[in-house]
Design a protein around this motif. Sequence first.
Motif, PDB file in Angstrom:
ATOM      1  N   ARG A  59       0.812  -1.227   0.000  1.00  0.00           N
ATOM      2  CA  ARG A  59       0.000   0.000   0.000  1.00  0.00           C
ATOM      3  C   ARG A  59       0.836   1.263   0.000  1.00  0.00           C
ATOM      4  O   ARG A  59       0.423   2.292  -0.547  1.00  0.00           O
ATOM      5  CB  ARG A  59      -0.950  -0.020   1.185  1.00  0.00           C
ATOM      6  N   LEU A  93       0.519   4.257  -2.823  1.00  0.00           N
ATOM      7  CA  LEU A  93       0.426   5.690  -2.535  1.00  0.00           C
ATOM      8  C   LEU A  93       1.567   6.455  -3.207  1.00  0.00           C
ATOM      9  O   LEU A  93       1.354   7.530  -3.781  1.00  0.00           O
ATOM     10  CB  LEU A  93       0.460   5.920  -1.026  1.00  0.00           C
ATOM     11  N   THR A 131      -8.759  14.818   0.218  1.00  0.00           N
ATOM     12  CA  THR A 131      -8.356  13.455  -0.127  1.00  0.00           C
ATOM     13  C   THR A 131      -7.752  12.737   1.077  1.00  0.00           C
ATOM     14  O   THR A 131      -7.831  11.514   1.168  1.00  0.00           O
ATOM     15  CB  THR A 131      -7.343  13.454  -1.288  1.00  0.00           C
ATOM     16  N   VAL A 176      -8.935  12.746   3.982  1.00  0.00           N
ATOM     17  CA  VAL A 176     -10.050  12.101   4.680  1.00  0.00           C
ATOM     18  C   VAL A 176     -10.307  10.731   4.071  1.00  0.00           C
ATOM     19  O   VAL A 176     -10.479   9.737   4.769  1.00  0.00           O
ATOM     20  CB  VAL A 176     -11.322  12.975   4.589  1.00  0.00           C
ATOM     21  N   ARG A 177     -10.287  10.689   2.743  1.00  0.00           N
ATOM     22  CA  ARG A 177     -10.568   9.405   2.105  1.00  0.00           C
ATOM     23  C   ARG A 177      -9.434   8.405   2.345  1.00  0.00           C
ATOM     24  O   ARG A 177      -9.682   7.226   2.581  1.00  0.00           O
ATOM     25  CB  ARG A 177     -10.822   9.579   0.611  1.00  0.00           C
ATOM     26  N   LEU A 178      -8.203   8.905   2.290  1.00  0.00           N
ATOM     27  CA  LEU A 178      -7.079   8.001   2.561  1.00  0.00           C
ATOM     28  C   LEU A 178      -7.184   7.456   3.978  1.00  0.00           C
ATOM     29  O   LEU A 178      -6.987   6.270   4.231  1.00  0.00           O
ATOM     30  CB  LEU A 178      -5.738   8.727   2.383  1.00  0.00           C
ATOM     31  N   ARG A 179      -7.541   8.348   4.907  1.00  0.00           N
ATOM     32  CA  ARG A 179      -7.629   7.922   6.304  1.00  0.00           C
ATOM     33  C   ARG A 179      -8.805   6.978   6.525  1.00  0.00           C
ATOM     34  O   ARG A 179      -8.825   6.221   7.490  1.00  0.00           O
ATOM     35  CB  ARG A 179      -7.782   9.136   7.222  1.00  0.00           C
ATOM     36  N   SER A 180      -9.808   7.045   5.637  1.00  0.00           N
ATOM     37  CA  SER A 180     -10.950   6.149   5.812  1.00  0.00           C
ATOM     38  C   SER A 180     -10.618   4.746   5.303  1.00  0.00           C
ATOM     39  O   SER A 180     -11.310   3.795   5.604  1.00  0.00           O
ATOM     40  CB  SER A 180     -12.170   6.690   5.067  1.00  0.00           C
ATOM     41  N   ALA A 181      -9.553   4.647   4.522  1.00  0.00           N
ATOM     42  CA  ALA A 181      -9.151   3.328   4.017  1.00  0.00           C
ATOM     43  C   ALA A 181      -8.461   2.553   5.141  1.00  0.00           C
ATOM     44  O   ALA A 181      -8.005   3.148   6.114  1.00  0.00           O
ATOM     45  CB  ALA A 181      -8.208   3.499   2.832  1.00  0.00           C
ATOM     46  N   PRO A 182      -8.405   1.236   4.991  1.00  0.00           N
ATOM     47  CA  PRO A 182      -7.773   0.443   6.055  1.00  0.00           C
ATOM     48  C   PRO A 182      -6.247   0.529   6.000  1.00  0.00           C
ATOM     49  O   PRO A 182      -5.550  -0.467   5.847  1.00  0.00           O
ATOM     50  CB  PRO A 182      -8.262  -0.983   5.779  1.00  0.00           C
ATOM     51  N   ILE A 183      -5.737   1.753   6.069  1.00  0.00           N
ATOM     52  CA  ILE A 183      -4.295   1.955   6.155  1.00  0.00           C
ATOM     53  C   ILE A 183      -4.047   2.920   7.307  1.00  0.00           C
ATOM     54  O   ILE A 183      -4.966   3.595   7.756  1.00  0.00           O
ATOM     55  CB  ILE A 183      -3.715   2.559   4.849  1.00  0.00           C
ATOM     56  N   THR A 184      -2.805   2.966   7.760  1.00  0.00           N
ATOM     57  CA  THR A 184      -2.506   3.833   8.901  1.00  0.00           C
ATOM     58  C   THR A 184      -1.863   5.123   8.409  1.00  0.00           C
ATOM     59  O   THR A 184      -1.499   5.237   7.242  1.00  0.00           O
ATOM     60  CB  THR A 184      -1.533   3.141   9.862  1.00  0.00           C
TER      61      THR A 184
END
Lengths: 441, 281
Positions: free
Chosen positions: A3, A7, A277, A279-287
């Motif tokens: 991941r 990115l 964006t 917010v969307r990245l943070r909503s994904a299952p990544i840290t």
Amino acid sequence: MNRVAILALKDLKLLYRDKAGLFFTFGFPLVFSIFFGIIFAGIGEGSSKMRIVVVDEDHTDGSRAFVNLLAESEELDVEEADRATAADLVRRGKRVAYVALPKGFGEARERMPWGAVPRVETGIDPSRKAESGMLRGVLTKYGFEGMTAGYPDPAPMRRQVTAIRTELLNTTQEKTAASNDGATFLSNMTMFLDHLDTFLAALPSAPDGTRHGGLASDERASGGFAPIRIESVPIASERATPTNPYAVSFPQGIIWGVLGCAATFGLSLVTERTRGTMVRLRSAPITRVHILAGKAGACFTATVALTTALLAVAYFFFSVRPDSTFKLAIAVLSIAFCFVGIMMFLSVLGKTEQAAGGIGWAVLMGMAMIGGGMVPVFIMPKWLQNISDISPVRWSILVMEGGIWRGFTFGELLPWCGLLVGTGIVAFAAGVVVFRRVEGG
Amino acid sequence: MLCLTRLCKSYGKIVAVDDLSLELRSGEVFGLLGPNGAGKTTTVAMAMGLLKPDSGSVRIGDVGSPDAASVRAMIGVAPQALALYDDLTGTENLQLFGRLQGMSRESLRKRVAWSLAFAGLTERASDRVKTYSGGMKRRLNLAAAVVHDPPVLLLDEPTVGVDPQSRHAIFKGIEKLRDDGRTIIYTTHYIEEAQRLCDRVGILDHGRLLALGTVEQLIADYGGKSVVSAETADGAIRIETDEPMAEIARVQQKRDVRSIRMDRPDLERVFLNLTGRHLRD
Ligand SMILES: Nc1ncnc2c1ncn2[C@@H]1O[C@H](COP(=O)(O)OP(=O)(O)OP(=O)(O)O)[C@@H](O)[C@H]1O
Ligand SMILES: [Mg+2]
């Protein structure tokens, strides 16, 4: 796919698509490098004198006259100092070489072409073969010229004739008187000396620069005779300036690309926040670690790619051949590491794109200005040169030059690389701490 | 399915969310209705784990808090601020978000195509987002929330600043998602949207949940009576009544009526009665 890589690839793609951004990271540094290369080449032609230090340890009229000869020469830019200072200047690369006139130089000169050949000592880095050869030639030339300059004033010569005559008589009388041949030689010799003395006495005492006395010009050219004995002392020196101006301008230009990368990616992190964006990245299952690592990875990759590309252009089109590709590679990686950290730090300096962009560029410009990104450090006034040592831009240029033409040993290279990497780590850590606070959670 | 328990969040002196509790049933569309600054976005941010509540907790399904990455994978988010990369194409945006969700190549291909069709953007899929209209961006913003087919959707004002055509498309999409059994939080300050789309509505003001229930329940509980207003020869009259039709007939018999009007209670009236203010000034 990993991941972080996803990115990072996204950011590289965005950089690639942003033509203005691409120009500022890749195009502008290239233009800068070539432009300044041309300018440096011009400056180089203007001051082609070899910069040396002269050490007069003899303090006689003869040695003084020789120093003046060198100082007025077209080939040399002369500074005087004592031997320790001179050696230091050479070691630090401020001067190419030193020329020392040891005790007895003046006397030996006066007795020319009889007696011992005057001796000089040169201190120069053995690797500077071209300069060393040139210095030898120049010293020999002025060795001869000193002699011709000595003849127009007949007084010292007459003194010499008398001295030689006395010496001749004293030392050879016993040995030569025994044989007929010896006696004949002695009388011939004294006769010659008498004639010479008469001749010298007849010369006008006003010096005349155009007249050549002493040795015929074809005898000079024969090379069988050296007017001066040159002894070389090897001194390992940092080289102050390379022969190829592009070896200076490319590291300097590359720095602009590196700064451009740091600014671009630092700003893109701010943009992710302001444009949602993030917010969307943070909503994904990544840290958050993934997000920052992705950004850092993209910045690192772009910096290394940019540097490599520009160095390749320098190599293939401007004959910039690094002394050590391996050391240069270490330098480039350290630089990328440092500026990834700085990128991270810049990204948290402002909340809005304008604020972060403004503060970021101010910081980077400051670093570049004092660090030799705009004008090379060696042109700067002394006080500014000292300040420039605190700028990562200065360290970056130094390590690149260390691998390209300064001939750094690992002992010289690695401390600077360590400083770059350390700064990168500190800046990155500071950035992450602020980022975590800003991003909450 | 989604359970918010006693959430509080302040920004300095501003209390954005104040002791908010909410439990979403599986498969329902829950409307969070409130004016600007009511705390809708803050609530959504806490529900998705972006923002840490000062106190209280969020639980999703029977799995746990969205602080855990695996729990976040169950959520799809359409943020109020468009969360798209302008220099990537529609397809590339969806692929990126899908990959970050860890989708396999095959399911990614299928789901990206599905989401593009869902948003009505198949034809513009390979254009860069910066060439899209506002409505198209909104639709892609929604498509990016559903690309990994999550059971829970947090949609923060998904129709804001959108033309009627795109709005209609978005409504259709959300109805489809509801029919597929998704659990949805839908924030809005449009009464009509809440009335049309939502199974239940919560009314939020100054961070507090003032009332919660189906639209009919809310109107019955807080809407008050219907109002019959009429212009007569004797002047204007206004009558509150539970049986407006009967009242109209009565007025028309007795007086010389020039015009007559009936207002049934609606969510706007509910809001007015609860807060003393109109939803939109
Ligand atoms: N990052 C922040 N810093 C300070 N205050 C904030 C921040 N985010 C929100 N607020 C404040 O919290 C309150 C709730 O904001 P929120 O964005 O949740 O409202 P909203 O209901 O989404 O409004 P809108 O309909 O305008 O989107 C507002 O008073 C807002 O000013
Ligand atoms: Mg909002």
